[in-house]
Motif scaffolding. Structure first.
Motif, mmCIF file in Angstrom:
data_model
loop_
_atom_site.group_PDB
_atom_site.id
_atom_site.type_symbol
_atom_site.label_atom_id
_atom_site.label_comp_id
_atom_site.label_asym_id
_atom_site.label_seq_id
_atom_site.Cartn_x
_atom_site.Cartn_y
_atom_site.Cartn_z
ATOM 1 N N GLY B 105 -8.892 12.611 -12.486
ATOM 2 C CA GLY B 105 -8.598 11.204 -12.776
ATOM 3 C C GLY B 105 -8.214 10.432 -11.520
ATOM 4 O O GLY B 105 -8.673 9.306 -11.294
ATOM 5 N N GLN B 106 -7.377 11.064 -10.688
ATOM 6 C CA GLN B 106 -6.935 10.381 -9.463
ATOM 7 C C GLN B 106 -8.091 10.220 -8.477
ATOM 8 O O GLN B 106 -8.228 9.183 -7.834
ATOM 9 C CB GLN B 106 -5.787 11.154 -8.799
ATOM 10 N N LEU B 107 -8.925 11.259 -8.390
ATOM 11 C CA LEU B 107 -10.073 11.164 -7.480
ATOM 12 C C LEU B 107 -11.019 10.053 -7.944
ATOM 13 O O LEU B 107 -11.513 9.257 -7.136
ATOM 14 C CB LEU B 107 -10.810 12.509 -7.392
ATOM 15 N N ILE B 108 -11.220 9.969 -9.262
ATOM 16 C CA ILE B 108 -12.072 8.900 -9.805
ATOM 17 C C ILE B 108 -11.436 7.542 -9.498
ATOM 18 O O ILE B 108 -12.116 6.598 -9.084
ATOM 19 C CB ILE B 108 -12.292 9.082 -11.327
ATOM 20 N N GLY B 109 -10.110 7.472 -9.665
ATOM 21 C CA GLY B 109 -9.386 6.224 -9.388
ATOM 22 C C GLY B 109 -9.592 5.774 -7.951
ATOM 23 O O GLY B 109 -9.819 4.591 -7.671
ATOM 24 N N ILE B 110 -9.524 6.744 -7.046
ATOM 25 C CA ILE B 110 -9.701 6.427 -5.618
ATOM 26 C C ILE B 110 -11.145 5.981 -5.342
ATOM 27 O O ILE B 110 -11.382 4.983 -4.658
ATOM 28 C CB ILE B 110 -9.316 7.653 -4.749
ATOM 29 N N VAL B 111 -12.102 6.716 -5.918
ATOM 30 C CA VAL B 111 -13.519 6.367 -5.710
ATOM 31 C C VAL B 111 -13.800 4.964 -6.264
ATOM 32 O O VAL B 111 -14.459 4.144 -5.614
ATOM 33 C CB VAL B 111 -14.445 7.427 -6.360
ATOM 34 N N VAL B 112 -13.263 4.690 -7.464
ATOM 35 C CA VAL B 112 -13.462 3.355 -8.063
ATOM 36 C C VAL B 112 -12.866 2.287 -7.153
ATOM 37 O O VAL B 112 -13.469 1.237 -6.915
ATOM 38 C CB VAL B 112 -12.858 3.303 -9.490
ATOM 39 N N GLY B 113 -11.668 2.589 -6.587
ATOM 40 C CA GLY B 113 -11.024 1.652 -5.665
ATOM 41 C C GLY B 113 -11.902 1.395 -4.430
ATOM 42 O O GLY B 113 -12.049 0.262 -3.983
ATOM 43 N N LEU B 114 -12.498 2.486 -3.922
ATOM 44 C CA LEU B 114 -13.345 2.358 -2.726
ATOM 45 C C LEU B 114 -14.638 1.591 -3.016
ATOM 46 O O LEU B 114 -15.165 0.895 -2.143
ATOM 47 C CB LEU B 114 -13.691 3.745 -2.174
ATOM 48 N N LEU B 115 -15.136 1.718 -4.240
ATOM 49 C CA LEU B 115 -16.385 1.036 -4.599
ATOM 50 C C LEU B 115 -16.159 -0.410 -5.032
ATOM 51 O O LEU B 115 -17.089 -1.203 -5.082
ATOM 52 C CB LEU B 115 -17.088 1.787 -5.745
ATOM 53 N N ASN B 116 -14.911 -0.720 -5.359
ATOM 54 C CA ASN B 116 -14.609 -2.038 -5.938
ATOM 55 C C ASN B 116 -14.586 -3.120 -4.844
ATOM 56 O O ASN B 116 -13.705 -3.122 -3.983
ATOM 57 C CB ASN B 116 -13.235 -1.941 -6.628
ATOM 58 N N PRO B 117 -15.531 -4.049 -4.858
ATOM 59 C CA PRO B 117 -15.569 -5.086 -3.811
ATOM 60 C C PRO B 117 -14.373 -6.041 -3.877
ATOM 61 O O PRO B 117 -13.982 -6.623 -2.874
ATOM 62 C CB PRO B 117 -16.870 -5.827 -4.094
ATOM 63 N N TYR B 118 -13.782 -6.140 -5.073
ATOM 64 C CA TYR B 118 -12.673 -7.099 -5.239
ATOM 65 C C TYR B 118 -11.340 -6.565 -4.733
ATOM 66 O O TYR B 118 -10.345 -7.252 -4.718
ATOM 67 C CB TYR B 118 -12.550 -7.517 -6.701
ATOM 68 N N THR B 119 -11.301 -5.286 -4.365
ATOM 69 C CA THR B 119 -10.077 -4.750 -3.752
ATOM 70 C C THR B 119 -10.369 -4.412 -2.285
ATOM 71 O O THR B 119 -9.674 -3.607 -1.676
ATOM 72 C CB THR B 119 -9.604 -3.479 -4.479
ATOM 73 N N ASN B 120 -11.399 -5.049 -1.746
ATOM 74 C CA ASN B 120 -11.838 -4.834 -0.358
ATOM 75 C C ASN B 120 -12.121 -3.361 -0.080
ATOM 76 O O ASN B 120 -11.774 -2.830 0.971
ATOM 77 C CB ASN B 120 -10.789 -5.352 0.637
ATOM 78 N N HIS B 121 -12.677 -2.687 -1.047
ATOM 79 C CA HIS B 121 -13.043 -1.272 -0.941
ATOM 80 C C HIS B 121 -11.867 -0.415 -0.466
ATOM 81 O O HIS B 121 -12.014 0.449 0.397
ATOM 82 C CB HIS B 121 -14.235 -1.098 0.016
ATOM 83 N N SER B 122 -10.694 -0.710 -1.040
ATOM 84 C CA SER B 122 -9.507 0.048 -0.625
ATOM 85 C C SER B 122 -8.725 0.507 -1.852
ATOM 86 O O SER B 122 -8.689 -0.173 -2.874
ATOM 87 C CB SER B 122 -8.627 -0.850 0.246
ATOM 88 N N TRP B 123 -8.117 1.712 -1.755
ATOM 89 C CA TRP B 123 -7.285 2.192 -2.867
ATOM 90 C C TRP B 123 -5.795 2.055 -2.529
ATOM 91 O O TRP B 123 -4.944 2.434 -3.303
ATOM 92 C CB TRP B 123 -7.629 3.646 -3.218
ATOM 93 N N TYR B 124 -5.497 1.519 -1.333
ATOM 94 C CA TYR B 124 -4.104 1.432 -0.882
ATOM 95 C C TYR B 124 -3.253 0.558 -1.805
ATOM 96 O O TYR B 124 -2.085 0.842 -2.054
ATOM 97 C CB TYR B 124 -4.022 0.860 0.529
ATOM 98 N N GLY B 125 -3.875 -0.499 -2.305
ATOM 99 C CA GLY B 125 -3.130 -1.465 -3.131
ATOM 100 C C GLY B 125 -2.514 -0.827 -4.360
ATOM 101 O O GLY B 125 -1.457 -1.238 -4.814
ATOM 102 N N SER B 126 -3.183 0.190 -4.876
ATOM 103 C CA SER B 126 -2.653 0.822 -6.096
ATOM 104 C C SER B 126 -1.826 2.051 -5.756
ATOM 105 O O SER B 126 -1.398 2.775 -6.630
ATOM 106 C CB SER B 126 -3.800 1.208 -7.017
ATOM 107 N N SER B 127 -1.601 2.293 -4.471
ATOM 108 C CA SER B 127 -0.833 3.472 -4.088
ATOM 109 C C SER B 127 0.527 3.073 -3.527
ATOM 110 O O SER B 127 0.631 2.490 -2.436
ATOM 111 C CB SER B 127 -1.608 4.279 -3.037
ATOM 112 N N LEU B 128 1.548 3.401 -4.288
ATOM 113 C CA LEU B 128 2.917 3.115 -3.835
ATOM 114 C C LEU B 128 3.203 3.893 -2.548
ATOM 115 O O LEU B 128 3.870 3.397 -1.644
ATOM 116 C CB LEU B 128 3.897 3.520 -4.949
ATOM 117 N N TYR B 129 2.662 5.109 -2.484
ATOM 118 C CA TYR B 129 2.879 5.940 -1.306
ATOM 119 C C TYR B 129 2.393 5.222 -0.053
ATOM 120 O O TYR B 129 3.101 5.148 0.961
ATOM 121 C CB TYR B 129 2.140 7.276 -1.441
#
Lengths: 288, 263
Positions: B105-129
């Motif tokens: 699930g987390q890997l999919i979440g990251i991949v979706v974040g990277l593919l998502n143009p509206y989050t500038n292809h980044s998963w950082y925004g959803s990562s508190l870490y």
């Protein structure tokens, strides 16, 4: 070889349900486990199948404890009144799950039995009536590749036709597979003829453990005038009494003394298993 | 090495959890389209795909959903004990399957974040870490790798924690569970009430200060000079590992006590 139940003790809320129960189940036999309501039959079966824990004692299969051993538990199937299958799952899906967990499953035989009993395998388990839930669980019990099958109230909710059919299929299955069946039921008359060995539980203790034929050889009804019956039965193990007008009957469990002279007025008859059970358990009740 | 039964049970849990998850996700997608549509006066054109995709934080959502599913082990236990499966195998299969689903699930979440143009292809925004510790190391690759490790570790710990909590509640009957929930709720209300009154007391203030310091310590906060984003991640890693070990051991010990209840 077989299952050994060793000194099982169990209490529920400080009430003793099983006290030091020990028994042995040999491979390839049909056993009866009889007892009044609350005698501890279902508790004992649940402990054997690892569903609940005993306070002490052990259950051993082929020399090794069954406790938390998949290999041993896979050789045991307990069909009980409790419905542990998912209510929302279809019967055919549960057949698949049984195959997945037990390693194999005879679909052809299961479908044949479902046809005979009129069970729709596309139906959801939760939608079945009490009788059909029993039928479904019986089909699994007969089909599952377990060597020891425990049937706790197997005919709950079944009509006479389905009961007949079940007894026929059980015997047929027994002859073909040589599995061990342990049947716990209150309808003793119906199963007497198929049992080879019987255990009678009373107040959490095994009061009878023996071959049905041997037990029945020791079960008599002595009937006649009260005084003559009393004289004849003196010193014998009287487990119950009955009177009908001037005729008096004593139920005896034990060997009759060959030297005893039988008066013309007194008759000796065999007792059936149900009568023996009723009288024995009543006597045990009275003792308590 | 896993036995054939362990593999079968693990597969069953894995597929079953995915099925439940899929069912829940369909409802989430439906709800996130349905409510904007209803509240915009049944007008499809007012639904903004951009806004929906920008706000999508799939990883945390999946983590919560999977943990929620892990909270209810009793029905599976009933089926498995009926099917000749031991508690030990039940526990092992449950842990392995839920960990696999969580990590997936987390890997999919990251991949979706990277593919998502509206989050500038980044998963950082959803990562508190990444927001708190993502600049600790000099190298971006190292920070990203540690971020990925922490996400997988922390999600696993949350899942195992949920399995343990679910196991505890499964020991009780439905009636007892209702009483426990009421009891916990009442205790929480009384505690909040009591703490709000007690903060005026010097002794309590002292305890709160110590608690605050302890919390700072376990999150790796090194003082007011520490820049947010560059906190030391060592302590969070240690805390996550220790919590995971405790939850693993705890869930095993609790599942050993599972039995068929009279209810």
């Amino acid at each position: 070889m077989g299952i050994e139940v060793k000194n099982i003790q169990k209490k529920f809320n400080k009430k003793k349900i099983l006290s030091d129960v020990s028994l042995e189940l040999e491979p390839g036999k049909i056993y009866g486990l009889l007892g009044r309501n609350g005698a501890g039959k279902s508790t004992l079966l649940s402990i054997i199948a690892n569903r609940i824990f005993s306070d002490s004692g052990d259950v051993v299969l082929d020399g090794e404890s069954v406790f938390e051993r998949d290999e041993a538990l896979g050789q045991i199937y307990l069909m009980s009144e409790r419905n542990l299958y998912p209510e929302g799952a279809k019967i055919e899906k549960i057949f698949k799950l049984t195959e997945l967990f037990y390693g194999s499953f005879d679909y052809e035989y299961a479908n044949e039995l479902a046809d005979k009993f009129g069970l729709d395998v596309k139906q959801k388990f939760g939608k079945l009536s009490t009788g059909y839930r029993s039928i479904f669980k019986l089909i699994i019990a007969l089909t599952v590749p377990a060597r020891y099958v425990f049937l706790d109230e197997p005919i709950l909710g079944l009509d006479a036709n389905h009961r007949e059919l079940f007894y026929r299929e059980l015997l047929d299955n027994y002859v073909k597979t040589q599995k061990t069946f342990v049947i716990s039921t209150h309808l003793i008359e119906e199963i007497t003829n198929i049992l080879e060995h019987v255990f009678i539980l009373c107040h959490g203790e095994v009061v009878i453990d023996g071959n049905v034929e041997d037990i029945m050889k020791k079960a008599y009804l002595i009937a006649g005038p009260q005084k003559d019956v009393a004289d004849y039965c003196r010193g014998l193990n009287i487990i119950g009494k009955e009177s009908l007008g001037s005729i008096h009957g004593n139920y005896i469990y034990g060997d009759l003394d060959d030297n005893r002279i039988l008066p013309d007025t007194v008759s000796v008859e065999r007792m059936d298993l149900q009568k023996l059970f009723v009288n024995l358990t009543n006597m045990e009740e009275a003792k308590k | 090495m896993m036995t054939a039964k362990e593999v079968s049970v693990t597969n069953y849990f894995f597929k079953n959890t995915l099925k439940k998850l899929g069912y829940i996700l369909i409802w989430i997608i439906f709800s996130s389209l349905f409510f904007p549509w209803v509240f915009s006066g049944f007008n499809f054109s007012s639904i903004s795909l951009r806004s929906i995709l920008t706000d999508t934080t799939l990883g945390p959502v999946l983590s919560i959903l999977i943990s929620g599913i892990a909270l209810f082990p009793y029905n599976d236990f009933k089926l498995l004990i009926q099917s000749g499966i031991s508690r030990k195998t039940f526990w092992k299969a449950r842990i392995l399957s839920f960990l696999a689903v969580s990590i997936l699930g987390q890997l999919i979440g990251i991949v979706v974040g990277l593919l998502n143009p509206y989050t500038n292809h980044s998963w950082y925004g959803s990562s508190l870490y990444m927001q708190v510790y993502g600049k600790y190391f000099g190298s971006t690759a190292m920070n990203s790798f540690m971020g990925l490790c922490f996400i997988l570790l922390s999600t696993s710990v949350v899942t195992v924690g949920a399995i343990m909590v679910g196991s505890i509640f499964s020991l009780f009957t439905k009636k007892a569970r209702v009483y426990i929930f009421i009891g916990l709720f009442v205790m929480a209300v009384v505690f909040i009430n009591w703490i709000s009154a007690a903060v005026q007391n010097d002794y309590m203030l002292n305890i709160i200060k110590h608690t605050d310091s302890f919390l700072h310590f376990i999150v790796g906060y090194s003082g007011t000079n520490a820049r947010v984003g560059a906190w030391n991640p060592t302590m969070p890693f240690i805390v996550a590992v220790l919590t995971g070990v405790v939850c693993l051991f705890g869930s095993y010990k609790i599942m050993e006590l599972f039995k068929i209840k009279n209810e």
